[in-house]
Design a protein around this motif. Structure first.
Motif, mmCIF file in Angstrom:
data_model
loop_
_atom_site.group_PDB
_atom_site.id
_atom_site.type_symbol
_atom_site.label_atom_id
_atom_site.label_comp_id
_atom_site.label_asym_id
_atom_site.label_seq_id
_atom_site.Cartn_x
_atom_site.Cartn_y
_atom_site.Cartn_z
ATOM 1 N N GLU A 198 0.843 -1.185 0.000
ATOM 2 C CA GLU A 198 0.000 0.000 0.000
ATOM 3 C C GLU A 198 0.884 1.242 0.000
ATOM 4 O O GLU A 198 1.821 1.357 0.787
ATOM 5 N N ARG A 238 -5.409 -3.567 -1.519
ATOM 6 C CA ARG A 238 -4.718 -2.863 -2.577
ATOM 7 C C ARG A 238 -3.912 -3.886 -3.376
ATOM 8 O O ARG A 238 -3.318 -4.800 -2.800
ATOM 9 N N GLN A 453 -8.061 6.677 5.202
ATOM 10 C CA GLN A 453 -7.390 6.943 3.935
ATOM 11 C C GLN A 453 -5.992 7.484 4.173
ATOM 12 O O GLN A 453 -5.727 8.148 5.178
ATOM 13 N N GLY A 498 -10.526 4.332 -0.887
ATOM 14 C CA GLY A 498 -9.136 4.037 -1.172
ATOM 15 C C GLY A 498 -8.244 5.254 -1.081
ATOM 16 O O GLY A 498 -8.628 6.313 -0.604
ATOM 17 N N GLU A 542 -14.197 0.757 -2.003
ATOM 18 C CA GLU A 542 -12.740 0.669 -2.021
ATOM 19 C C GLU A 542 -12.210 0.737 -3.447
ATOM 20 O O GLU A 542 -12.317 -0.232 -4.193
ATOM 21 N N SER A 544 -8.594 1.720 -4.857
ATOM 22 C CA SER A 544 -7.229 2.140 -4.553
ATOM 23 C C SER A 544 -6.335 1.779 -5.729
ATOM 24 O O SER A 544 -5.865 0.652 -5.842
ATOM 25 N N SER A 554 -6.486 -1.400 -10.535
ATOM 26 C CA SER A 554 -7.423 -1.056 -9.461
ATOM 27 C C SER A 554 -8.314 -2.241 -9.147
ATOM 28 O O SER A 554 -8.777 -2.939 -10.052
#
Length: 573
Positions: A198, A238, A453, A498, A542, A544, A554
């Motif tokens: 992440e 992620r 976030q 995200g 979500e 991200s 994504s």
């Protein structure tokens, strides 16, 4: 340089390419023909090794380093490789290159004289080296002032002659700190072979400085390249990437089990899948292992085939109800509900663990030998639940300082240039920027509300998204040092849960409900350059994105597990 790389990647394999190099003596009248012969043999040896290695270990990331004549060989070989082998080389460092080009500042490093070229052009029949623009992010060329090999002058050549007792700067790259600098840069390039966690790095800045394929001018041409549709459930993970593998996790609330999935980066085809007991989220990869925490412990799998490597059942995580750990080279920093631990990602050895007097650890980041852990303190109703930011020494795990806030802080922090950026969902506190040295609050934005976030951080802007109501969302670019708004943009849909990311002057962030999108806007002014539709009519929380190797990735979560989730990739035609 080698020691610098091995300190961060201790299981990396190193190879020395043997060939008959000759001593530097540009005043010898027979030096040129001998040098040409030596260079040709070195080029043959290194080219043969790399082509063989590319066949045997196609998924590997390779870095090359060459000094003096070795720089001449390494640079020429790199420029002569085919695309597949050249793509495998993620970083090339040249120290004292005889083909040094003082006019290519994008790759040149050091106190060199910009009016002097390398000896290969100044005294020989050759030319300076010019790296194509598409490859400059993978090359650094270091040159010291007074080095006659890369910055030729006759006087400096005399000083470096074998019989001379004068100072020869060509022999002092280590003393000047350039071997360490080059090693650190190679470590960054190894990390750039993928999107390991992440926010890309252990500091979770979400700022990819190594991808130059997608620009503000061509982002509007991005098209979906593939889509992997998983089984019904939630994808909160992620995506993480290493070379040709994308790894992400999914959770099935009906069975309280998770899946760890690896798909091809090129095609999206499933490569392997592991069933996990409990809620697993936020995988990390170092290129050899994939680490994932569930409420059953910390587990490591081999990236190549998904086979089990090791487990630590004492390090139970909170799944996607908390933020992410961090990976720095081969060292993982993970969190349990009330502790932070440092783990060797290759062996699973716990190097230290610090149990904190808190209600919950919600996320952490690592920067400059500091571990910055965001926590919630034990509730004391009816008073508001407080938050506390801990800084631990990354080597020992010992406390450096802590800072308590009036209300809780949430999620994973981002750290850059001496500041820790932490968000909260509460308008009474908003977003905070802490000094990494002592915990002092450098600025605060109560109007920036972030629910679990993490902001993206560049040298000139902090990018934050937050809901501004039920139908719109705001993305802001803030001054990193003051928190002042540089620009802001309102979108017609609420922001997803995200994190924004940045690559090559483009900011990517998700918005959802009645059409889930990855939005791409300019970093300098927020102007829209592309919208990538993940689904129409899908409720999503979500989104991200990750941007790596010319691809926008994504995950698409679904409405409480009632629709099929997916992982999608977008590329230029």
């Amino acid at each position: 340089m080698r020691q610098r790389v091995l300190a961060k990647y201790p299981d990396a394999q190193t190879y020395f390419i043997d060939y008959p190099a000759i001593p530097v003596n540009v005043l010898d009248p027979n030096y040129l023909p001998h040098y040409r012969d030596s260079i040709a043999k070195g080029i043959n040896a290194l080219t043969g090794f790399l082509n063989s290695f590319a066949t045997r270990c196609s998924g590997s990331a390779v870095v090359l380093a060459g000094y003096s004549q070795g720089a001449h060989v390494a640079g020429d070989v790199y420029q002569g490789l085919g695309k597949a082998a050249q793509d495998m080389v993620v970083g090339l460092t040249l120290l004292g290159d005889p083909r040094f080009n003082p006019d290519q500042a994008v790759i040149d490093v050091g106190p060199y004289d910009p009016h002097r070229v390398g000896v290969w052009q100044a005294r020989g029949p050759g030319t300076v080296r010019t790296i194509p623009a598409a490859r400059t992010n993978a090359v650094r060329s270091y040159c010291l002032a007074g080095d006659p090999v890369c910055n030729y002058s006759f006087a400096d050549a005399v000083a470096c002659a074998p019989i001379s007792r004068l100072y020869c700067s060509h022999l002092h790259y280590a003393d000047a700190g350039f071997t360490n600098r080059a090693g650190d840069w190679l470590n960054d390039r190894i990390a750039s072979a993928g999107w390991s966690q992440e926010g890309l790095t252990a500091a979770h800045t979400g700022f990819n400085t190594n991808d130059s394929t997608i620009t503000t001018g061509n982002a509007g041409k991005l098209k979906r390249a593939w889509q992997y549709a998983g089984s019904a459930g939630w994808i909160f993970s992620r995506p993480v990437v290493w070379r040709d593998e994308v790894v992400f996790s999914a959770f099935d609330p009906a069975t309280s089990t998770s899946q760890l999935n690896a798909v091809s980066f090129k095609t999206g085809v499933l490569l392997w899948q592991k069933q996990l007991n409990g809620w697993g989220c936020h995988p990390l990869t170092d290129g050899t292992r994939v680490l994932i925490q569930t409420d059953q412990g910390l587990f490591a799998y081999n990236l190549a085939d998904g086979s089990a490597a090791w487990s630590q059942t004492s390090l139970t995580g909170g799944g996607c109800s908390v933020g992410s750990g961090a990976l720095d080279g081969r060292t993982a920093y993970v969190l349990t509900s009330t502790s932070v631990a440092k783990v060797d990602s290759f062996s699973g050895t716990v190097l230290w663990r610090n149990d904190l007097p808190v209600y919950m650890v919600s996320g952490l980041a690592v920067w400059a030998n500091g571990v910055y852990a965001v926590t919630r303190l034990v509730p004391n109703y009816p008073a508001a639940q407080q938050g506390r930011l801990y800084t631990l020494n990354a080597t020992t795990g010992n406390l450096v300082w802590s800072k308590t806030t009036a209300v809780t802080m949430d999620g994973t922090p981002a750290v850059a240039d001496g500041l820790v950026y932490v968000g909260t969902q509460y308008a009474s506190q908003g977003m905070l920027a802490f000094d990494t040295g002592n915990g002092a609050i450098r600025w605060q934005r109560k109007d920036v509300s972030q629910f679990w976030q993490t902001p993206a951080v560049t040298p000139n802007a902090v990018l934050v998204t937050n809901n501004s109501g039920t139908t719109t969302a705001v993305i802001r670019a803030l001054n990193p040092r003051t928190g002042a708004t540089l620009w802001q943009k309102t979108t017609p849909m609420p922001s997803a849960g995200g994190d924004p990311v940045v690559a090559n002057g483009v900011v990517y962030f998700g918005t959802g409900i009645n059409g889930s999108l990855v939005n791409a806007v300019r970093l300098d002014n927020g102007a829209t350059v592309a919208t990538l539709q993940l689904a129409s009519g899908s409720t999503n929380f979500e989104i991200s994105p990750a941007v790596v190797n010319g691809t926008v990735l994504s995950t698409l979560n679904t409405d409480l597990g009632t629709r099929q989730p997916s992982l999608q990739a977008f590329r230029l035609p």
